[in-house]
Design a protein around this motif. Structure first.
Motif, mmCIF file in Angstrom:
data_model
loop_
_atom_site.group_PDB
_atom_site.id
_atom_site.type_symbol
_atom_site.label_atom_id
_atom_site.label_comp_id
_atom_site.label_asym_id
_atom_site.label_seq_id
_atom_site.Cartn_x
_atom_site.Cartn_y
_atom_site.Cartn_z
ATOM 1 N N ALA A 262 0.865 -1.187 0.000
ATOM 2 C CA ALA A 262 0.000 0.000 0.000
ATOM 3 C C ALA A 262 0.893 1.226 0.000
ATOM 4 C CB ALA A 262 -0.915 0.010 1.222
ATOM 5 N N GLN A 263 0.466 2.272 -0.723
ATOM 6 C CA GLN A 263 1.247 3.498 -0.799
ATOM 7 C C GLN A 263 0.336 4.706 -0.658
ATOM 8 O OE1 GLN A 263 3.164 2.111 -4.642
ATOM 9 N NE2 GLN A 263 4.956 3.064 -3.696
ATOM 10 N N ALA A 264 0.852 5.757 -0.042
ATOM 11 C CA ALA A 264 0.093 6.992 0.156
ATOM 12 C C ALA A 264 1.040 8.167 -0.013
ATOM 13 C CB ALA A 264 -0.568 7.005 1.525
ATOM 14 N N ASP A 265 0.459 9.382 -0.051
ATOM 15 C CA ASP A 265 1.287 10.533 -0.387
ATOM 16 C C ASP A 265 1.863 11.255 0.825
ATOM 17 O OD1 ASP A 265 -1.184 11.404 0.422
ATOM 18 O OD2 ASP A 265 -1.502 12.787 -1.250
ATOM 19 N N VAL A 266 1.189 11.231 1.974
ATOM 20 C CA VAL A 266 1.686 11.967 3.132
ATOM 21 C C VAL A 266 2.929 11.249 3.676
ATOM 22 C CG1 VAL A 266 1.177 12.788 5.457
ATOM 23 C CG2 VAL A 266 -0.596 12.838 3.687
ATOM 24 N N MET A 267 4.028 11.951 3.724
ATOM 25 C CA MET A 267 5.316 11.408 4.154
ATOM 26 C C MET A 267 5.735 10.209 3.312
ATOM 27 S SD MET A 267 5.213 11.803 8.324
ATOM 28 C CE MET A 267 3.913 10.584 8.534
ATOM 29 N N ASP A 268 5.268 10.148 2.058
ATOM 30 C CA ASP A 268 5.600 9.015 1.181
ATOM 31 C C ASP A 268 5.382 7.693 1.898
ATOM 32 O OD1 ASP A 268 6.197 10.505 -1.009
ATOM 33 O OD2 ASP A 268 8.364 10.527 -0.675
ATOM 34 N N GLN A 269 4.341 7.622 2.684
ATOM 35 C CA GLN A 269 4.136 6.447 3.515
ATOM 36 C C GLN A 269 3.818 5.225 2.661
ATOM 37 O OE1 GLN A 269 0.866 5.965 6.504
ATOM 38 N NE2 GLN A 269 2.391 6.703 7.947
ATOM 39 N N CYS A 270 4.374 4.089 3.032
ATOM 40 C CA CYS A 270 4.050 2.839 2.361
ATOM 41 C C CYS A 270 3.979 1.737 3.416
ATOM 42 C CB CYS A 270 5.077 2.506 1.278
ATOM 43 S SG CYS A 270 6.755 2.297 1.883
ATOM 44 N N ALA A 271 3.325 0.655 3.042
ATOM 45 C CA ALA A 271 3.157 -0.445 3.980
ATOM 46 C C ALA A 271 3.272 -1.756 3.246
ATOM 47 C CB ALA A 271 1.804 -0.348 4.689
ATOM 48 N N LEU A 272 3.759 -2.760 3.965
ATOM 49 C CA LEU A 272 3.782 -4.129 3.471
ATOM 50 C C LEU A 272 3.037 -4.997 4.478
ATOM 51 C CD1 LEU A 272 5.401 -5.966 1.217
ATOM 52 C CD2 LEU A 272 6.469 -6.830 3.305
ATOM 53 N N ASN A 286 9.583 14.446 1.708
ATOM 54 C CA ASN A 286 8.773 15.007 0.618
ATOM 55 C C ASN A 286 7.411 15.520 1.074
ATOM 56 O OD1 ASN A 286 10.737 14.494 -1.348
ATOM 57 N ND2 ASN A 286 10.043 12.391 -1.601
ATOM 58 N N THR A 287 7.298 15.945 2.300
ATOM 59 C CA THR A 287 6.018 16.424 2.817
ATOM 60 C C THR A 287 6.167 17.848 3.332
ATOM 61 O OG1 THR A 287 5.205 14.222 3.385
ATOM 62 C CG2 THR A 287 4.242 16.037 4.592
ATOM 63 N N ASP A 288 5.133 18.644 3.144
ATOM 64 C CA ASP A 288 5.102 20.034 3.596
ATOM 65 C C ASP A 288 5.503 20.130 5.075
ATOM 66 O OD1 ASP A 288 3.500 22.355 4.920
ATOM 67 O OD2 ASP A 288 3.550 22.855 2.789
ATOM 68 N N LEU A 289 6.335 21.123 5.394
ATOM 69 C CA LEU A 289 6.835 21.257 6.773
ATOM 70 C C LEU A 289 5.714 21.477 7.782
ATOM 71 C CD1 LEU A 289 10.135 23.322 6.743
ATOM 72 C CD2 LEU A 289 9.818 20.869 7.042
ATOM 73 N N ASP A 290 4.684 22.235 7.402
ATOM 74 C CA ASP A 290 3.582 22.452 8.333
ATOM 75 C C ASP A 290 2.941 21.125 8.725
ATOM 76 O OD1 ASP A 290 4.063 25.123 8.092
ATOM 77 O OD2 ASP A 290 2.327 25.555 6.833
ATOM 78 N N VAL A 291 2.760 20.240 7.738
ATOM 79 C CA VAL A 291 2.174 18.925 8.009
ATOM 80 C C VAL A 291 3.117 18.101 8.861
ATOM 81 C CG1 VAL A 291 1.268 16.812 6.968
ATOM 82 C CG2 VAL A 291 0.874 19.019 5.858
ATOM 83 N N LEU A 292 4.402 18.098 8.504
ATOM 84 C CA LEU A 292 5.377 17.304 9.253
ATOM 85 C C LEU A 292 5.423 17.700 10.719
ATOM 86 C CD1 LEU A 292 8.589 16.950 7.037
ATOM 87 C CD2 LEU A 292 7.003 15.167 7.750
ATOM 88 N N PHE A 293 5.548 18.999 10.972
ATOM 89 C CA PHE A 293 5.744 19.440 12.344
ATOM 90 C C PHE A 293 4.454 19.421 13.173
ATOM 91 C CE2 PHE A 293 9.765 21.239 10.744
ATOM 92 C CZ PHE A 293 10.620 20.730 11.705
#
Length: 422
Positions: A262-272, A286-293
């Motif tokens: 599975a793959q998603a866009d926030v923090m390039d998150q992926c799962a197995l 690769n995620t906006d700093l406001d979202v990260l922090f």
């Protein structure tokens, strides 16, 4: 679609998503493509499924010797949640409210807040409140699902009345679900926890073959392509795909175990997912700093690495109020660009974040075992890398294209919460 068109099917699409109507190449293989639903307002009672489903029925009823393939895409169960007449209040009425969450001060979807696009489902005009109860919003979402379920039921009844239902192969699924109040990413999608990626997959075979069969084993949406080719007798699947045919499962036979991606866009998150284990990997760069922090995990990581830098950046130790993050970062960039750069580099170059869940014992994915079962993490990482490589190999066939969306489309996407405040 191109495979079915080449096999002699007449191919039609009714699409209720601005991205899909403008996406280069998405129309390939469709003989007819109707994007009118996407141009209607999200709260239009005659838009969405009430526009798409009747027109899909018209195509299915056409007198044409070629078999039909219809892609009927609806966008109704999407934020902001707008239950229609007869459905609003079905679950929200007399609902016990036991908690509250802050509403985002920005159009961006931050961790720990209710996004503005979702809040607008309850407050159509005027300023948004500072906090809102999540329970009514969850009820709105469920009411919208109930409404779609009722519309689909009516659509299937019309197929029966037209004498079409028995002969049809029907697939119902979704591209994602919606996180409600779990994992700090509220009323949104973009992460790979089960609340978002566990979507329905219903397959009705002609003449209801194997009706009532329920498959509990997790599968992937990429399995649909080879499954349909198999069911329709259109030969072997292309080698560049990494999905598998689900026909054995439909017939009651066991599927060969394989790891699922599975793959998603926030923090390039992926799962197995492999058996009982689920490995989640997040890459912050690769995620906006406001979202990260606004992410509590990121805050804790930066504070553990550089407590003085965190104090200098935000003036306090974590946790931070999510709505305080964007103005603090904006002020830091204005007043001390060097400190802003150092904080950004420490977080974005800090390496991946691992999470490990035993989905049999912990289906809600609440207990992260990555710290105590590093042996499982190390065992799953090569499997994850191999699955990502297969996904990238399939994507490499896509032709690059310049995409410039018109201003009215950008405005509608921004209103739906896709673009934030850019």
């Amino acid at each position: 679609t191109e495979a079915l068109a080449a096999a002699g099917y007449r191919t039609s699409a009714f699409v209720d998503n601005l991205w899909l109507t403008r996406l280069p190449g998405f129309r390939q293989g469709f003989e007819s493509f109707d994007g009118e639903a996407a141009r209607r307002s999200h709260e239009d009672q005659d838009g969405g499924m009430r526009y798409v489903l009747p027109r899909a029925l018209e195509v299915l009823r056409e007198d044409d010797p070629r078999p039909p393939f219809v892609f009927a895409h609806v966008f109704d169960v999407h934020g902001p949640y707008w239950p229609g007449d007869g459905f609003r209040g079905r679950f929200a009425r007399d609902l016990a409210v036991t908690s509250s969450l802050p509403v985002a001060d920005t159009g961006k979807t931050l961790f720990g807040v209710i996004p503005t696009a979702i809040a607008r489902g309850r407050v159509e005009r005027g300023p948004l409140p500072g906090v809102m109860a999540p329970e009514p919003l969850r009820a709105d979402y469920d009411e919208k699902i109930l409404e779609l379920d009722a519309e689909l039921g009516g659509f299937f009844d019309e197929l029966r009345e037209a004498g079409l239902y028995d002969e049809l192969l029907i697939v119902v699924s979704a591209d994602h679900g919606e996180s409600m109040v779990d994992h700090d990413y509220h009323f949104s999608h973009g992460l790979v926890y089960d609340s978002t990626i566990h979507v329905p997959l219903l397959i009705k075979l002609p003449h209801q073959a194997f009706g009532g069969t329920r498959v509990d084993e997790p599968v992937q949406l990429v399995d649909l392509y080879p499954t349909l080719l198999d069911l329709l007798g259109l030969g072997r699947r292309p080698l560049e795909l990494h999905g598998r045919s689900l026909v054995p499962a439909l017939e009651g036979r066991a599927l060969v175990p394989k790891p699922l991606l599975a793959q998603a866009d926030v923090m390039d998150q992926c799962a197995l997912v492999a058996g009982r284990w689920k490995l989640v990997v997040s890459l912050p760069e690769n995620t906006d700093l406001d979202v990260l922090f606004s992410n509590p995990t990121i805050q804790a990581r930066l504070f553990a690495t550089a407590p003085d830098l965190f104090q200098d950046t935000f003036g306090q130790a974590p946790p931070l109020a999510p709505n305080d993050v964007p103005p603090a970062l904006a002020a830091l960039l204005r007043d001390d660009p060097s400190l802003h750069w150092r904080a950004k580099r420490l977080v974005q170059l800090g390496g991946p974040i691992f999470e490990l869940y035993d989905v049999e014992a912990d289906p809600a994915e609440l207990v992260d075992l990555s710290g105590t079962r590093r042996d499982i993490v190390d065992e799953l990482l090569p499997l994850l890398a191999a699955q990502r490589d297969r996904a990238e190999a399939a994507r490499s066939n896509e032709a690059p294209a310049e995409l410039r969306l018109p201003d009215d489309v950008l405005e509608e996407l921004r209103r739906l919460g896709y673009l934030g405040d850019e």
